[in-house]
Design a protein around this motif. Structure first.
Motif, short mmCIF file in Angstrom:
data_model
loop_
_atom_site.label_atom_id
_atom_site.label_comp_id
_atom_site.label_asym_id
_atom_site.label_seq_id
_atom_site.Cartn_x
_atom_site.Cartn_y
_atom_site.Cartn_z
N VAL A 147 34.93 35.71 23.48
CA VAL A 147 34.00 35.49 24.60
C VAL A 147 32.89 34.51 24.21
CG1 VAL A 147 32.28 36.59 26.09
CG2 VAL A 147 34.53 37.62 25.81
N GLU A 148 32.32 34.66 23.02
CA GLU A 148 31.25 33.75 22.60
C GLU A 148 31.75 32.31 22.52
OE1 GLU A 148 28.38 33.18 18.76
OE2 GLU A 148 28.77 35.24 19.43
N GLN A 149 32.94 32.11 21.98
CA GLN A 149 33.53 30.77 21.90
C GLN A 149 33.82 30.22 23.29
OE1 GLN A 149 36.85 30.53 19.10
NE2 GLN A 149 36.07 32.42 18.17
N HIS A 150 34.29 31.09 24.19
CA HIS A 150 34.57 30.71 25.58
C HIS A 150 33.28 30.23 26.25
CE1 HIS A 150 36.04 30.99 29.72
NE2 HIS A 150 35.07 31.84 29.97
N GLY A 158 33.18 31.30 36.92
CA GLY A 158 32.90 32.72 36.96
C GLY A 158 34.16 33.53 37.00
N PRO A 159 34.04 34.81 36.63
CA PRO A 159 35.21 35.69 36.60
C PRO A 159 35.61 36.17 37.99
CG PRO A 159 33.26 36.93 36.01
CD PRO A 159 32.83 35.49 36.18
N GLN A 160 36.88 36.48 38.11
CA GLN A 160 37.35 37.18 39.29
C GLN A 160 36.85 38.61 39.21
OE1 GLN A 160 41.61 36.92 39.09
NE2 GLN A 160 41.66 34.81 39.76
N ILE A 161 36.81 39.28 40.34
CA ILE A 161 36.44 40.69 40.38
C ILE A 161 37.60 41.45 41.01
CG2 ILE A 161 34.81 42.39 41.28
CD1 ILE A 161 32.75 40.07 41.31
N PRO A 162 38.27 42.34 40.29
CA PRO A 162 38.06 42.66 38.87
C PRO A 162 38.47 41.50 37.98
CG PRO A 162 40.00 43.81 39.72
CD PRO A 162 39.37 43.11 40.88
N ALA A 163 38.11 41.58 36.71
CA ALA A 163 38.24 40.46 35.76
C ALA A 163 39.67 40.27 35.28
CB ALA A 163 37.30 40.69 34.58
N HIS A 164 40.49 39.67 36.14
CA HIS A 164 41.87 39.33 35.78
C HIS A 164 42.01 37.85 35.46
CE1 HIS A 164 43.21 43.28 36.94
NE2 HIS A 164 42.73 43.12 38.15
N GLY A 165 40.91 37.13 35.58
CA GLY A 165 40.90 35.69 35.37
C GLY A 165 39.59 35.15 35.87
N PHE A 194 41.17 42.15 29.89
CA PHE A 194 39.89 41.51 29.61
C PHE A 194 39.22 42.10 28.38
CE2 PHE A 194 35.27 41.14 30.04
CZ PHE A 194 35.15 39.76 30.06
N GLU A 195 39.35 43.41 28.20
CA GLU A 195 38.72 44.10 27.08
C GLU A 195 39.19 43.55 25.73
OE1 GLU A 195 40.45 45.81 29.58
OE2 GLU A 195 38.58 46.02 30.72
N SER A 196 40.37 42.99 25.68
CA SER A 196 40.90 42.48 24.40
C SER A 196 40.46 41.04 24.12
CB SER A 196 42.43 42.57 24.39
OG SER A 196 42.98 41.70 25.34
N LEU A 197 39.63 40.47 24.99
CA LEU A 197 39.15 39.10 24.79
C LEU A 197 37.81 39.03 24.08
CD1 LEU A 197 40.02 37.66 28.31
CD2 LEU A 197 41.24 37.26 26.18
N ALA A 231 44.31 30.57 22.26
CA ALA A 231 44.79 31.83 21.69
C ALA A 231 45.94 32.43 22.50
CB ALA A 231 43.63 32.83 21.60
N ASN A 232 46.41 31.70 23.51
CA ASN A 232 47.49 32.18 24.39
C ASN A 232 47.15 33.49 25.08
OD1 ASN A 232 49.30 30.00 23.90
ND2 ASN A 232 49.75 30.91 21.92
#
Length: 102
Positions: free
Chosen positions: A21-24, A41-48, A14-17, A73-74
């Motif tokens: 994030v703003e475009q998302h 909404g995000p999963q917890i933890p943020a895996h999707g 997630f940290e590499s996204l 962006a794949n």
């Protein structure tokens, strides 16, 4: 109108996204403004994350999702897209489930 429950899976941490994030969020807001999305909404933890959407068809939904920045962006994919009928819901949702999106 068809309704869908979507589960997205990040293909990178997630940290590499961060750069997307703003475009998302803008993509999601356009979907809400057009009446395509009910909640996300995000999963917890943020895996999707999860998204409830509606569209005229699965093909129309796929075309909409192809514009999602993480997907383009794949860096994310939708691992599960399940069509459902909303047989029961809170009265406050009757407009969303009964109203056609553009």
């Amino acid at each position: 109108m068809q309704h869908f429950l979507l589960e997205g899976q990040h293909l990178v941490p997630f940290e590499s996204l961060g750069d997307l994030v703003e475009q998302h969020h803008a993509f999601l807001q356009r979907g809400y403004d057009a009446g395509h999305f009910l909640f996300s909404g995000p999963q917890i933890p943020a895996h999707g994350g999860f998204l409830v959407a509606r569209a005229q068809s699965r093909e129309a939904l796929d075309a909409l999702l192809a514009e999602e920045p993480f997907v383009k962006a794949n860096k994310m994919r939708f691992v599960r897209i399940t069509q459902f009928d909303a047989a029961q819901y809170q009265p406050s949702l009757s407009t969303w489930f009964g109203q056609a999106a553009d």
